[in-house]
Design a protein around this motif. Structure first.
Motif, PDB file in Angstrom:
ATOM      1  N   MET A  21      -8.836  -3.555 -11.885  1.00  0.00           N
ATOM      2  CA  MET A  21      -7.883  -3.954 -10.885  1.00  0.00           C
ATOM      3  C   MET A  21      -7.967  -3.004  -9.704  1.00  0.00           C
ATOM      4  SD  MET A  21      -4.476  -5.076 -12.703  1.00  0.00           S
ATOM      5  CE  MET A  21      -4.419  -6.771 -13.050  1.00  0.00           C
ATOM      6  N   GLU A  22      -7.745  -3.526  -8.547  1.00  0.00           N
ATOM      7  CA  GLU A  22      -7.775  -2.734  -7.328  1.00  0.00           C
ATOM      8  C   GLU A  22      -6.476  -1.947  -7.189  1.00  0.00           C
ATOM      9  OE1 GLU A  22     -10.267  -2.674  -4.967  1.00  0.00           O
ATOM     10  OE2 GLU A  22     -11.457  -3.825  -6.367  1.00  0.00           O
ATOM     11  N   ASN A  23      -6.523  -0.870  -6.448  1.00  0.00           N
ATOM     12  CA  ASN A  23      -5.332  -0.099  -6.120  1.00  0.00           C
ATOM     13  C   ASN A  23      -4.591  -0.853  -5.029  1.00  0.00           C
ATOM     14  OD1 ASN A  23      -3.493   1.658  -4.932  1.00  0.00           O
ATOM     15  ND2 ASN A  23      -4.701   3.428  -5.537  1.00  0.00           N
ATOM     16  N   ALA A  24      -3.328  -1.114  -5.233  1.00  0.00           N
ATOM     17  CA  ALA A  24      -2.548  -1.924  -4.301  1.00  0.00           C
ATOM     18  C   ALA A  24      -1.881  -1.101  -3.215  1.00  0.00           C
ATOM     19  CB  ALA A  24      -1.485  -2.704  -5.062  1.00  0.00           C
ATOM     20  N   ALA A  25      -2.198   0.175  -3.110  1.00  0.00           N
ATOM     21  CA  ALA A  25      -1.533   1.013  -2.116  1.00  0.00           C
ATOM     22  C   ALA A  25      -1.691   0.445  -0.714  1.00  0.00           C
ATOM     23  CB  ALA A  25      -2.083   2.443  -2.166  1.00  0.00           C
ATOM     24  N   GLU A  26      -2.853  -0.063  -0.386  1.00  0.00           N
ATOM     25  CA  GLU A  26      -3.065  -0.611   0.941  1.00  0.00           C
ATOM     26  C   GLU A  26      -2.485  -2.008   1.077  1.00  0.00           C
ATOM     27  OE1 GLU A  26      -5.980   0.193  -1.012  1.00  0.00           O
ATOM     28  OE2 GLU A  26      -5.720   2.277  -0.436  1.00  0.00           O
ATOM     29  N   ASP A  27      -2.366  -2.739  -0.028  1.00  0.00           N
ATOM     30  CA  ASP A  27      -1.939  -4.123   0.026  1.00  0.00           C
ATOM     31  C   ASP A  27      -0.441  -4.319  -0.120  1.00  0.00           C
ATOM     32  OD1 ASP A  27      -4.558  -4.954   0.342  1.00  0.00           O
ATOM     33  OD2 ASP A  27      -4.881  -5.076  -1.810  1.00  0.00           O
ATOM     34  N   ALA A  28       0.269  -3.332  -0.629  1.00  0.00           N
ATOM     35  CA  ALA A  28       1.709  -3.465  -0.769  1.00  0.00           C
ATOM     36  C   ALA A  28       2.320  -3.531   0.624  1.00  0.00           C
ATOM     37  CB  ALA A  28       2.274  -2.288  -1.550  1.00  0.00           C
ATOM     38  N   ARG A  29       3.156  -4.505   0.832  1.00  0.00           N
ATOM     39  CA  ARG A  29       3.737  -4.720   2.146  1.00  0.00           C
ATOM     40  C   ARG A  29       5.210  -4.341   2.120  1.00  0.00           C
ATOM     41  NH1 ARG A  29      -1.158  -5.195   4.121  1.00  0.00           N
ATOM     42  NH2 ARG A  29      -2.189  -7.078   3.528  1.00  0.00           N
ATOM     43  N   PRO A  30       5.580  -3.196   2.648  1.00  0.00           N
ATOM     44  CA  PRO A  30       6.967  -2.769   2.602  1.00  0.00           C
ATOM     45  C   PRO A  30       7.842  -3.493   3.606  1.00  0.00           C
ATOM     46  CG  PRO A  30       5.664  -1.130   3.717  1.00  0.00           C
ATOM     47  CD  PRO A  30       4.703  -2.193   3.226  1.00  0.00           C
ATOM     48  N   SER A  31       9.110  -3.587   3.269  1.00  0.00           N
ATOM     49  CA  SER A  31      10.123  -4.134   4.152  1.00  0.00           C
ATOM     50  C   SER A  31      11.239  -3.107   4.228  1.00  0.00           C
ATOM     51  CB  SER A  31      10.647  -5.452   3.573  1.00  0.00           C
ATOM     52  OG  SER A  31      11.777  -5.875   4.277  1.00  0.00           O
ATOM     53  N   GLU A  32      11.445  -2.525   5.406  1.00  0.00           N
ATOM     54  CA  GLU A  32      12.445  -1.480   5.549  1.00  0.00           C
ATOM     55  C   GLU A  32      13.754  -2.065   6.051  1.00  0.00           C
ATOM     56  OE1 GLU A  32      11.287   2.295   7.113  1.00  0.00           O
ATOM     57  OE2 GLU A  32       9.177   1.712   7.031  1.00  0.00           O
ATOM     58  N   SER A  33      14.860  -1.622   5.450  1.00  0.00           N
ATOM     59  CA  SER A  33      16.179  -2.077   5.866  1.00  0.00           C
ATOM     60  C   SER A  33      16.872  -0.956   6.629  1.00  0.00           C
ATOM     61  CB  SER A  33      16.992  -2.489   4.645  1.00  0.00           C
ATOM     62  OG  SER A  33      17.202  -1.366   3.807  1.00  0.00           O
ATOM     63  N   ALA A  34      18.078  -1.220   7.084  1.00  0.00           N
ATOM     64  CA  ALA A  34      18.813  -0.247   7.885  1.00  0.00           C
ATOM     65  C   ALA A  34      19.086   1.042   7.115  1.00  0.00           C
ATOM     66  CB  ALA A  34      20.120  -0.867   8.361  1.00  0.00           C
ATOM     67  N   ASP A  35      19.156   0.995   5.798  1.00  0.00           N
ATOM     68  CA  ASP A  35      19.445   2.204   5.024  1.00  0.00           C
ATOM     69  C   ASP A  35      18.185   3.021   4.742  1.00  0.00           C
ATOM     70  OD1 ASP A  35      18.158   0.779   3.033  1.00  0.00           O
ATOM     71  OD2 ASP A  35      19.867   0.713   1.683  1.00  0.00           O
ATOM     72  N   THR A  79       0.002   5.704  -4.865  1.00  0.00           N
ATOM     73  CA  THR A  79      -1.242   6.473  -4.884  1.00  0.00           C
ATOM     74  C   THR A  79      -1.343   7.436  -6.070  1.00  0.00           C
ATOM     75  OG1 THR A  79      -0.288   8.176  -3.446  1.00  0.00           O
ATOM     76  CG2 THR A  79      -1.457   6.347  -2.369  1.00  0.00           C
ATOM     77  N   SER A  80      -0.399   7.363  -6.982  1.00  0.00           N
ATOM     78  CA  SER A  80      -0.372   8.308  -8.101  1.00  0.00           C
ATOM     79  C   SER A  80      -1.473   8.019  -9.128  1.00  0.00           C
ATOM     80  CB  SER A  80       0.987   8.268  -8.793  1.00  0.00           C
ATOM     81  OG  SER A  80       1.150   7.058  -9.506  1.00  0.00           O
ATOM     82  N   SER A  81      -1.932   9.074  -9.757  1.00  0.00           N
ATOM     83  CA  SER A  81      -2.928   8.919 -10.826  1.00  0.00           C
ATOM     84  C   SER A  81      -2.309   8.216 -12.032  1.00  0.00           C
ATOM     85  CB  SER A  81      -3.511  10.277 -11.222  1.00  0.00           C
ATOM     86  OG  SER A  81      -2.498  11.137 -11.676  1.00  0.00           O
ATOM     87  N   LEU A  82      -1.012   8.406 -12.254  1.00  0.00           N
ATOM     88  CA  LEU A  82      -0.333   7.733 -13.355  1.00  0.00           C
ATOM     89  C   LEU A  82      -0.378   6.215 -13.165  1.00  0.00           C
ATOM     90  CD1 LEU A  82       1.297   8.256 -15.954  1.00  0.00           C
ATOM     91  CD2 LEU A  82       3.352   8.240 -14.541  1.00  0.00           C
ATOM     92  N   ARG A  83      -0.066   5.759 -11.950  1.00  0.00           N
ATOM     93  CA  ARG A  83      -0.110   4.316 -11.655  1.00  0.00           C
ATOM     94  C   ARG A  83      -1.539   3.796 -11.737  1.00  0.00           C
ATOM     95  NH1 ARG A  83      -1.040   0.988  -7.190  1.00  0.00           N
ATOM     96  NH2 ARG A  83       0.011  -1.017  -7.374  1.00  0.00           N
ATOM     97  N   ASN A  84      -2.491   4.538 -11.186  1.00  0.00           N
ATOM     98  CA  ASN A  84      -3.881   4.093 -11.223  1.00  0.00           C
ATOM     99  C   ASN A  84      -4.387   3.950 -12.661  1.00  0.00           C
ATOM    100  OD1 ASN A  84      -4.205   3.781  -8.464  1.00  0.00           O
ATOM    101  ND2 ASN A  84      -4.707   5.932  -8.182  1.00  0.00           N
ATOM    102  N   GLY A  85      -4.002   4.869 -13.526  1.00  0.00           N
ATOM    103  CA  GLY A  85      -4.375   4.759 -14.931  1.00  0.00           C
ATOM    104  C   GLY A  85      -3.754   3.537 -15.586  1.00  0.00           C
ATOM    105  N   TRP A  86      -2.477   3.289 -15.279  1.00  0.00           N
ATOM    106  CA  TRP A  86      -1.798   2.111 -15.814  1.00  0.00           C
ATOM    107  C   TRP A  86      -2.466   0.832 -15.305  1.00  0.00           C
ATOM    108  CZ3 TRP A  86       1.160  -1.153 -12.527  1.00  0.00           C
ATOM    109  CH2 TRP A  86       1.764  -2.229 -13.181  1.00  0.00           C
TER     110      TRP A  86
END
Length: 118
Positions: free
Chosen positions: A1-15, A83-90
């Motif tokens: 599986m590819e690393n989704a760090a670049e593909d995750a699309r954040p949505s920022e709210s006022a908080d 970008t964590s190694s823990l997530r990449n391993g999972w």
């Protein structure tokens, strides 16, 4: 599986918290394994500072497309998880369960499933 760090699309709210989605297509016959795998990933995300919550939704009762939703206190906290190694391993453990799909930025729950059909 590819690393989704670049593909995750954040949505920022006022908080200043950040919500992102990651779309995965579950491989045939892997529904139960996928549910367990995602729960493991969410458990790992809970270990990271700034994690506010997450879950996953199935596109429909007959679809193999699932959307994972993650919320973090800040973009930096999200990036730390992505970008964590823990997530990449999972992620490597799920290669025979699901594949990542292209994902577009969303700003609300309703728009999660208003994307073009693959």
């Amino acid at each position: 599986m590819e690393n989704a760090a670049e593909d995750a699309r954040p949505s920022e709210s006022a908080d200043a918290s950040v919500t992102t989605t990651i779309v995965r297509r579950v491989l045939a016959g892997c529904d139960e394994e996928f549910a367990d795998w995602i729960q493991t990933g969410l458990g790992l995300a809970r270990l990271f500072p700034g994690f506010l919550g997450g879950g996953w939704l199935k596109e429909s009762s007959t679809s193999d497309v699932c959307v994972i939703v993650l919320k973090f206190e800040t973009q930096a906290a999200l990036d730390n998880w992505l970008t964590s190694s823990l997530r990449n391993g999972w992620l490597r453990t799920g290669g025979n369960i699901a594949v990542e799909e292209p994902n577009e930025r969303v700003s609300n729950v309703e728009s999660l499933f208003e994307r073009p059909r693959l």
